[in-house]
Design a protein around this motif. Structure first.
Motif, short mmCIF file in Angstrom:
data_model
loop_
_atom_site.label_atom_id
_atom_site.label_comp_id
_atom_site.label_asym_id
_atom_site.label_seq_id
_atom_site.Cartn_x
_atom_site.Cartn_y
_atom_site.Cartn_z
N ALA A 159 0.76 -1.19 -0.05
CA ALA A 159 -0.03 0.13 -0.24
C ALA A 159 0.68 1.17 0.02
CB ALA A 159 -0.83 0.03 1.28
N SER A 160 0.48 2.31 -0.72
CA SER A 160 1.13 3.52 -0.71
C SER A 160 0.15 4.72 -0.69
CB SER A 160 2.11 3.74 -1.99
OG SER A 160 1.24 3.47 -3.10
N THR A 218 -0.56 6.31 5.67
CA THR A 218 -0.14 5.34 6.69
C THR A 218 -1.46 4.33 7.03
OG1 THR A 218 1.10 6.66 7.98
CG2 THR A 218 0.55 4.77 9.11
N PHE A 219 -0.91 3.13 6.65
CA PHE A 219 -2.24 2.37 6.52
C PHE A 219 -2.37 1.35 7.95
CE2 PHE A 219 -1.01 -2.30 5.51
CZ PHE A 219 0.21 -2.11 6.03
N SER A 220 -1.63 1.48 8.97
CA SER A 220 -1.82 0.66 10.05
C SER A 220 -2.81 0.36 10.95
CB SER A 220 -0.60 0.80 10.92
OG SER A 220 -0.53 2.16 11.37
N ARG A 280 0.76 -9.12 8.26
CA ARG A 280 0.88 -7.76 7.67
C ARG A 280 2.28 -7.23 8.21
NH1 ARG A 280 -3.80 -4.21 9.71
NH2 ARG A 280 -2.88 -2.57 8.65
N ASN A 282 3.66 -3.65 9.04
CA ASN A 282 3.28 -2.28 9.04
C ASN A 282 4.47 -1.33 8.49
OD1 ASN A 282 0.92 -2.74 10.00
ND2 ASN A 282 1.19 -2.34 11.93
N LYS A 292 6.65 -1.96 6.16
CA LYS A 292 6.75 -2.04 4.66
C LYS A 292 5.43 -1.69 4.01
CE LYS A 292 10.30 -5.42 4.42
NZ LYS A 292 10.69 -6.76 3.86
N ASN A 293 4.29 -1.44 5.02
CA ASN A 293 2.82 -1.27 4.52
C ASN A 293 2.36 -2.21 3.42
OD1 ASN A 293 2.93 1.42 5.73
ND2 ASN A 293 2.99 2.64 4.00
N THR A 294 2.64 -3.48 3.93
CA THR A 294 2.23 -4.77 2.96
C THR A 294 1.62 -5.72 3.94
OG1 THR A 294 4.67 -4.37 1.93
CG2 THR A 294 3.31 -6.31 1.84
#
Length: 124
Positions: free
Chosen positions: A23-24, A27-29, A70, A72, A74-76
């Motif tokens: 994800a880009s 911040t997706f955490s 996940r 966090n 690496k946002n992956t």
């Protein structure tokens, strides 16, 4: 927000794959991230998701075979798919949403952000 999925492929029944979704854009955490899939001629269906509190949720048919995780930093988000069956053949999509109530996790319409999909084909 952009989601980039990868890791699909052609495997024999019983095989494994590791799907990734990067994800880009923000911040997706604290968001809900997960996976849907769509087989030819069928509707998209929920596969697995991480809730905002970090709980893992799976559809019944993949429990014990699929694992969502996940990173966090690496946002992956990942989907380890083991013991694959021909009926798992589908395009797998990663998804992202803000806060969702539990019942909304399973609906494709709850997720505003979708990756481009990665094909998983399982031969018998």
């Amino acid at each position: 927000v952009q989601l980039q999925a990868s890791g699909g492929g052609l495997v024999q029944a019983g095989g494994s794959l590791r799907l990734s979704c990067a994800a880009s854009g923000r911040t997706f955490s604290s968001y809900v991230m997960g996976w849907f899939r769509q087989a030819p001629g069928k509707e998209r269906e929920f596969v697995a998701a991480f809730t905002r509190t970090g709980n893992r949720v799976y559809r019944d048919s993949v429990k014990g075979r699929f694992t969502i995780s996940r990173d966090n930093a690496k946002n992956t988000v990942y989907l380890q798919v083991n013991s694959l069956k021909p009926e798992d053949t589908a395009v797998y999509y990663c998804v992202l949403a803000g806060s969702l109530i539990s019942s909304a996790l399973y609906s494709s319409t709850s997720y505003p952000y979708w990756g481009q999909g990665t094909q998983v084909t399982v031969s018998s």
